[in-house]
Write a protein that holds these residues in place. Sequence first.
Motif, PDB file in Angstrom:
ATOM      1  N   SER A  59    -116.164 -63.725  78.086  1.00  0.00           N
ATOM      2  CA  SER A  59    -116.840 -64.187  76.867  1.00  0.00           C
ATOM      3  C   SER A  59    -118.256 -63.650  76.712  1.00  0.00           C
ATOM      4  O   SER A  59    -118.749 -63.519  75.592  1.00  0.00           O
ATOM      5  N   HIS A  60    -118.920 -63.317  77.831  1.00  0.00           N
ATOM      6  CA  HIS A  60    -120.323 -62.891  77.751  1.00  0.00           C
ATOM      7  C   HIS A  60    -120.570 -61.501  78.328  1.00  0.00           C
ATOM      8  O   HIS A  60    -121.723 -61.064  78.395  1.00  0.00           O
ATOM      9  N   GLY A  61    -119.537 -60.825  78.774  1.00  0.00           N
ATOM     10  CA  GLY A  61    -119.713 -59.480  79.293  1.00  0.00           C
ATOM     11  C   GLY A  61    -120.072 -59.460  80.770  1.00  0.00           C
ATOM     12  O   GLY A  61    -120.193 -60.487  81.427  1.00  0.00           O
ATOM     13  N   MET A  62    -120.249 -58.266  81.293  1.00  0.00           N
ATOM     14  CA  MET A  62    -120.508 -58.093  82.711  1.00  0.00           C
ATOM     15  C   MET A  62    -121.939 -58.495  83.058  1.00  0.00           C
ATOM     16  O   MET A  62    -122.814 -58.558  82.202  1.00  0.00           O
ATOM     17  N   THR A 512    -110.886 -51.457  77.750  1.00  0.00           N
ATOM     18  CA  THR A 512    -111.838 -50.896  76.783  1.00  0.00           C
ATOM     19  C   THR A 512    -113.207 -50.704  77.416  1.00  0.00           C
ATOM     20  O   THR A 512    -113.849 -49.655  77.259  1.00  0.00           O
ATOM     21  N   THR A 513    -113.674 -51.723  78.132  1.00  0.00           N
ATOM     22  CA  THR A 513    -114.975 -51.631  78.801  1.00  0.00           C
ATOM     23  C   THR A 513    -114.993 -50.524  79.845  1.00  0.00           C
ATOM     24  O   THR A 513    -115.963 -49.766  79.957  1.00  0.00           O
ATOM     25  N   LEU A 514    -113.908 -50.419  80.607  1.00  0.00           N
ATOM     26  CA  LEU A 514    -113.839 -49.389  81.639  1.00  0.00           C
ATOM     27  C   LEU A 514    -113.815 -47.994  81.034  1.00  0.00           C
ATOM     28  O   LEU A 514    -114.479 -47.074  81.540  1.00  0.00           O
ATOM     29  N   ARG A 515    -113.072 -47.823  79.965  1.00  0.00           N
ATOM     30  CA  ARG A 515    -112.954 -46.503  79.366  1.00  0.00           C
ATOM     31  C   ARG A 515    -114.252 -46.075  78.675  1.00  0.00           C
ATOM     32  O   ARG A 515    -114.646 -44.913  78.740  1.00  0.00           O
ATOM     33  N   GLU A 516    -114.926 -47.017  78.003  1.00  0.00           N
ATOM     34  CA  GLU A 516    -116.138 -46.661  77.280  1.00  0.00           C
ATOM     35  C   GLU A 516    -117.330 -46.461  78.216  1.00  0.00           C
ATOM     36  O   GLU A 516    -118.189 -45.617  77.951  1.00  0.00           O
ATOM     37  N   ARG A 517    -117.435 -47.303  79.247  1.00  0.00           N
ATOM     38  CA  ARG A 517    -118.471 -47.207  80.268  1.00  0.00           C
ATOM     39  C   ARG A 517    -119.880 -47.531  79.766  1.00  0.00           C
ATOM     40  O   ARG A 517    -120.838 -47.537  80.536  1.00  0.00           O
ATOM     41  N   ILE A 518    -120.037 -47.770  78.470  1.00  0.00           N
ATOM     42  CA  ILE A 518    -121.373 -48.018  77.927  1.00  0.00           C
ATOM     43  C   ILE A 518    -121.974 -49.275  78.528  1.00  0.00           C
ATOM     44  O   ILE A 518    -123.141 -49.299  78.943  1.00  0.00           O
ATOM     45  N   GLU A 519    -121.175 -50.354  78.587  1.00  0.00           N
ATOM     46  CA  GLU A 519    -121.681 -51.627  79.089  1.00  0.00           C
ATOM     47  C   GLU A 519    -122.128 -51.504  80.544  1.00  0.00           C
ATOM     48  O   GLU A 519    -123.169 -52.051  80.927  1.00  0.00           O
TER      49      GLU A 519
END
Length: 541
Positions: A59-62, A512-519
């Motif tokens: 819910s709040h990200g890494m 999605t988070t793993l592929r984008e890597r931005i976060e």
Amino acid sequence: MISPDLFGYLIPSVVLAPLLAAALCLVVSRRPRIQNIITITTLTGLLIVSGVLLVLTDSHGMHTVQVGGWDAPVGITLVADRLSALMLCVSAIVLLTVIIYAVGQGVRDGDGDQPTSIFLPTYLALAAGLNAAFIAGDLFNLFVGFEMLLAASYVLLTLGASQERVRAGVSYTVVSMVSSMVFLLGIALTYSAVGTLNLAQLATRMVEVPDGLRNTIFAVFLVAFGIKAAVFPLSTWLPDSYPTAPAPVTAVFAGLLTKVGVYAIIRFHTLVFPGGGMDGVLLIAGLLTMVVGILGAIAQSDIKRILSFTLVSHIGYMIFGIALSSESGLSAAIYYVGHHIIVQTTLFLVVGLIERQAGSSSLRRLGSLGVASPVLAVTFLLPALNLGGIPPFSGFIGKLAVVQAGAEKGGALMWVLIAGAMVTSLLTLYVVARVWSKAFWRPRADAPEGALALARPLSLLPSDEYVEFDEREEVGKMPWSMLAPTWALIVVSLLMTLFAGPLLEVTDGAATTLRERIEYLYTVPTDGSPERYVDSVTGVR
């Protein structure tokens, strides 16, 4: 808004709590009951903390924690995102249920050659190593996590010091040491090439390394992680090592240890070495792992060895999903990892119940178990069907997701892999059906060695050879404290089917988070400027 202090307490606690509990268990080594209470309480708390982390990261990200106040890349970075939190949560479920099973099985101190006063502390150290690997934000501490769990696994595998276990332990130790040496070689090459071991910095600096050197470094890590994950042709050690251990130890090893290697492959493939440079190799390895593993299972007559080969085989589905380099493939692979941890652990616990009931896990001796214990028959059938991928179980959902992702990718190799996945699924169903037919419904007198077993009472069978943690008079009994945790895992697997939609949303978000890597780049503090690497299409340049 979630306070950073909350993460600052929760994330390190998944490693510190089991380590402190292990120390306490050593202090009270002469009091098994207190050891049991400490262990079960700690693992229950670990499950709660892992569940909270999963909810918060979804819910709040890494979130990250810098240990000791030293900033990255110099300090130790601990990272919790959807993937690591999901792995923490699933592993906590397995660790808790298996230890309840082990206590119910009657792990005792001072009984013959069973040094069980060290069992629980070592088990907790294994849990700490697993969790440390899942939250490590740099290569060195990932290596430390691996070594913690491997050191604990050496002790657990050889517990009791029987000739068979020591032989298997030596083989396992040698293979693990080779894997660790290759891992250290990869760390040395990485540091010499980019001057850092922090994963976030590696993600930004590795793109500047020449393609040949970058692929070489990735290949070294794939060998190291492939050994740990039992990817063909690096998987030959597993079927000879795992079946010799007691049922609870084998269950944890089969469920979790190989998945740490898969987790590391996912992390490196998406964060440090994106772009698909080694995808062709991974796809072929995934296909061979599926097919060779299941063919090996067909040739076995002992249920433990059959399950060990199916374990190898189904690692291939995960590698298949990862190597697709797509969000749908990665999401399917993550879901399949969670499914397989639960189901494979359950089946090895069921084998422990079969040994307790019949005194053996060999199909040459077994028969009539369905008549003797209908409850045991159902307890085996549900996870067996799940492993075989029968709808609507989670195994079917996971395999369907992987196959659909492959079909979306398209190409001749994809269709070969899809065919291999389908054949593997059918052969898995054949294997578990053969076990079901011979062990549960064939008259025991018709088994090749069944007449010998029937000639003597169960209490006089050579159960010491087959039921490592049990005394002879306990053969034929299935304590509820062993049956209940096994059924708890069955319920979890059924819940994974019932709530497959929400779970796939979590795995989609993780992919999605793993592929984008931005976060990851923006959350983990480094001395670089991630903005110059961010690209609207690829995520990092």
